[in-house]
Design an enzyme around this catalytic site. Structure first.
Site, PDB file in Angstrom:
ATOM      1  N   GLY A   1       0.781  -1.235   0.000  1.00 14.46           N
ATOM      2  CA  GLY A   1       0.000   0.000   0.000  1.00 14.46           C
ATOM      3  C   GLY A   1       0.806   1.273   0.000  1.00 14.46           C
ATOM      4  O   GLY A   1       1.068   1.861   1.053  1.00 14.46           O
TER       5      GLY A   1
ATOM      6  N   THR B   1      17.057  -4.496   5.844  1.00 14.00           N
ATOM      7  CA  THR B   1      16.491  -5.440   4.894  1.00 14.00           C
ATOM      8  C   THR B   1      17.385  -6.655   4.818  1.00 14.00           C
ATOM      9  O   THR B   1      18.616  -6.513   4.746  1.00 14.00           O
ATOM     10  CB  THR B   1      16.333  -4.873   3.468  1.00 14.00           C
ATOM     11  OG1 THR B   1      16.076  -5.962   2.566  1.00 14.00           O
ATOM     12  CG2 THR B   1      17.551  -4.122   2.957  1.00 14.00           C
ATOM     13  N   ILE B   2      16.768  -7.834   4.821  1.00 14.84           N
ATOM     14  CA  ILE B   2      17.578  -9.045   4.666  1.00 14.84           C
ATOM     15  C   ILE B   2      18.257  -9.048   3.304  1.00 14.84           C
ATOM     16  O   ILE B   2      19.250  -9.720   3.113  1.00 14.84           O
ATOM     17  CB  ILE B   2      16.738 -10.337   4.839  1.00 14.84           C
ATOM     18  CG1 ILE B   2      15.651 -10.462   3.761  1.00 14.84           C
ATOM     19  CG2 ILE B   2      16.156 -10.423   6.229  1.00 14.84           C
ATOM     20  CD1 ILE B   2      15.065 -11.875   3.663  1.00 14.84           C
ATOM     21  N   ASP B   3      17.714  -8.271   2.350  1.00 13.99           N
ATOM     22  CA  ASP B   3      18.240  -8.309   0.970  1.00 13.99           C
ATOM     23  C   ASP B   3      19.583  -7.580   0.826  1.00 13.99           C
ATOM     24  O   ASP B   3      20.280  -7.770  -0.162  1.00 13.99           O
ATOM     25  CB  ASP B   3      17.228  -7.669   0.009  1.00 13.99           C
ATOM     26  CG  ASP B   3      15.835  -8.254   0.162  1.00 13.99           C
ATOM     27  OD1 ASP B   3      15.732  -9.439   0.518  1.00 13.99           O
ATOM     28  OD2 ASP B   3      14.847  -7.523  -0.059  1.00 13.99           O
TER      29      ASP B   3
ATOM     30  N   GLN C   1      14.088 -16.816   6.895  1.00 18.98           N
ATOM     31  CA  GLN C   1      15.267 -15.938   6.823  1.00 18.98           C
ATOM     32  C   GLN C   1      15.033 -14.595   7.522  1.00 18.98           C
ATOM     33  O   GLN C   1      15.960 -13.834   7.764  1.00 18.98           O
ATOM     34  CB  GLN C   1      15.647 -15.683   5.360  1.00 18.98           C
ATOM     35  CG  GLN C   1      16.168 -16.921   4.679  1.00 18.98           C
ATOM     36  CD  GLN C   1      16.017 -16.866   3.170  1.00 18.98           C
ATOM     37  OE1 GLN C   1      16.955 -16.548   2.465  1.00 18.98           O
ATOM     38  NE2 GLN C   1      14.820 -17.160   2.679  1.00 18.98           N
TER      39      GLN C   1
HETATM   40  O1  F6P Z   1      12.497  -7.548   1.075  1.00 16.24           O
HETATM   41  C1  F6P Z   1      12.460  -8.617   1.948  1.00 16.24           C
HETATM   42  C2  F6P Z   1      11.788  -9.810   1.333  1.00 16.24           C
HETATM   43  O2  F6P Z   1      11.820 -10.879   2.277  1.00 16.24           O
HETATM   44  C3  F6P Z   1      12.381 -10.269   0.003  1.00 16.24           C
HETATM   45  O3  F6P Z   1      13.568 -10.984   0.138  1.00 16.24           O
HETATM   46  C4  F6P Z   1      11.231 -11.065  -0.568  1.00 16.24           C
HETATM   47  O4  F6P Z   1      11.288 -11.063  -1.969  1.00 16.24           O
HETATM   48  C5  F6P Z   1      10.011 -10.321  -0.073  1.00 16.24           C
HETATM   49  O5  F6P Z   1      10.436  -9.526   1.029  1.00 16.24           O
HETATM   50  C6  F6P Z   1       8.875 -11.199   0.359  1.00 16.24           C
HETATM   51  O6  F6P Z   1       7.789 -10.393   0.684  1.00 16.24           O
HETATM   52  P1  F6P Z   1       6.529 -10.881   1.493  1.00 16.24           P
HETATM   53  O7  F6P Z   1       6.863 -10.849   2.955  1.00 16.24           O
HETATM   54  O8  F6P Z   1       5.462  -9.902   1.143  1.00 16.24           O
HETATM   55  O9  F6P Z   1       6.212 -12.284   1.049  1.00 16.24           O
END
Ligand code: F6P
Length: 360
Positions: free
Chosen positions: A80, A140-142, A286
């Protein structure tokens, strides 16, 4: 110490380990050192959009036992965009002014926004429009937020993925199997390359380097010829099919997320090489678990530094981890780039040097 302030703090975007550690650090520094008031805004900008705005007063007692907890005690959302907010009838509405009013209604002098690049971009747009004194903290884990070498949550995610690889090795060896581990990371392969090296993977596929199934199968055959009866593959969720198509799944209301490349690869690998192949999708594990000591450390350093930026009247900045120090940069600079894995960088060179196949 200086003038009294009331500051807000919110967590926005996907959760990760270390968010409570940073909330705790901000509270300790702001309340303990400066005697300011800290309001924790609930569910990111949704809490400010609510009438009346939803926030809780944070004090040292409230945050005391939170250092090791995963998730976020404030709640969060990664859905959102407030500038194009989806309404139940399917239309989009600009709700930015409601959020800005919420900030002013709470009487805040400044706001600490903890988020990834998407959240920080939205928060900055709100700040510019509504006179919000914003300071950003990257999480962010990324690990894809530019400039900062580390974002909160990344190290814990790498630890979890590495532990999964450690476990997969023994079952893979016992059954003579190819084991594929699909990890998160959005459009960047940081988790895959780091955990892949640390966890002794044989093949690592990341979105930054194109691969072919032939090359992957060649590596599997080579390992067999060398006497290794199993193979460990790590794949980043954003790796595409050989034809270049994204592999995604529908999550809700037309929203899509990456997911499924592991199973795609498993089918192709077993069809081409005859190897028995299994897939593990690590998914949201993760983002959970107790934050690693490194994530607690970075969260603590970022929290203190963010409060100090406010004390110095330095707004519109994001704290960063650079060359073993906490620094800060304009938020605009951090969100104008996207940090992917450098195909010529140290980790890729290390992987190649170890004989790990990157699919190319
Ligand atoms: O940005 C963090 C993350 O965990 C990404 O690694 C992944 O693509 C996405 O969020 C998953 O999002 P959601 O929690 O909406 O499934």
């Amino acid at each position: 110490m200086g003038e009294h302030k009331r500051i807000g703090i919110l967590t926005s975007g996907g959760d990760c380990a270390g968010l409570n550690a940073v909330i705790r650090a901000v509270t300790h520094r702001a309340v303990g050192s400066y005697q300011w008031e800290v309001l924790g805004i609930l569910r990111a900008t949704a809490g400010l959009m609510h009438h009346p705005p939803q926030a809780i007063k944070l004090d040292r007692e409230k945050v005391e036992l939170t250092l090791t907890n995963a998730g976020t005690m404030l709640g969060t959302t990664n859905k959102g965009d407030p500038f194009a907010f989806p309404l139940p009838d399917g239309t989009l509405s600009d709700r930015s002014e409601e959020i800005i009013s919420g900030y002013h209604e709470l009487g805040l002098d400044a706001l600490i926004g903890i988020g990834g690049d998407g959240s920080l971009a939205i928060l900055r747009k709100l700040a510019m429009q509504g006179g919000i004194n914003l300071v950003g903290i990257p999480k962010t884990i990324d690990n894809d937020v530019a400039i900062t070498e580390r974002s909160i949550g990344f190290d814990t995610a790498v630890n979890i993925a590495t532990e999964a690889l450690d476990r997969l090795h023994f079952t893979a060896a016992s059954h003579d199997r190819v084991m594929i581990l699909e990890v998160m990371g959005r459009d960047a392969g940081h988790i895959a390359i780091s955990a892949g090296i640390a966890g002794g993977a044989d093949i690592i596929l990341i979105p930054e380097i194109s691969y072919s199934i032939d090359n992957v199968c060649h590596k599997i055959k080579q390992l067999q010829q060398e006497g290794q009866n199993f193979c460990i593959v790590v794949v980043s969720e954003a790796v595409c099919t050989e034809a270049g198509d994204k592999v995604e799944c529908l999550v809700s209301f037309g929203e899509r997320r990456y997911g499924g490349i592991g199973h795609y690869l498993a089918e192709r690998i077993s069809a081409s090489s005859g190897a028995e192949t299994r897939v593990t999708v690590l998914g949201h594990t993760q983002r959970g678990g107790a934050p690693s000591p490194l994530d607690r450390l970075i969260a603590s350093a970022f929290g203190v530094a963010a409060v100090d930026l406010i004390a110095n009247g330095e707004y519109d900045r994001m704290v960063t981890w650079q060359n073993r120090q906490v620094m800060s940069v304009p938020i605009a600079e951090a969100i104008s780039q996207y940090q992917t894995v450098d195909p010529k960088g140290t980790l890729v060179k290390t992987a190649r040097g170890l004989g790990i196949c990157l699919g190319d």
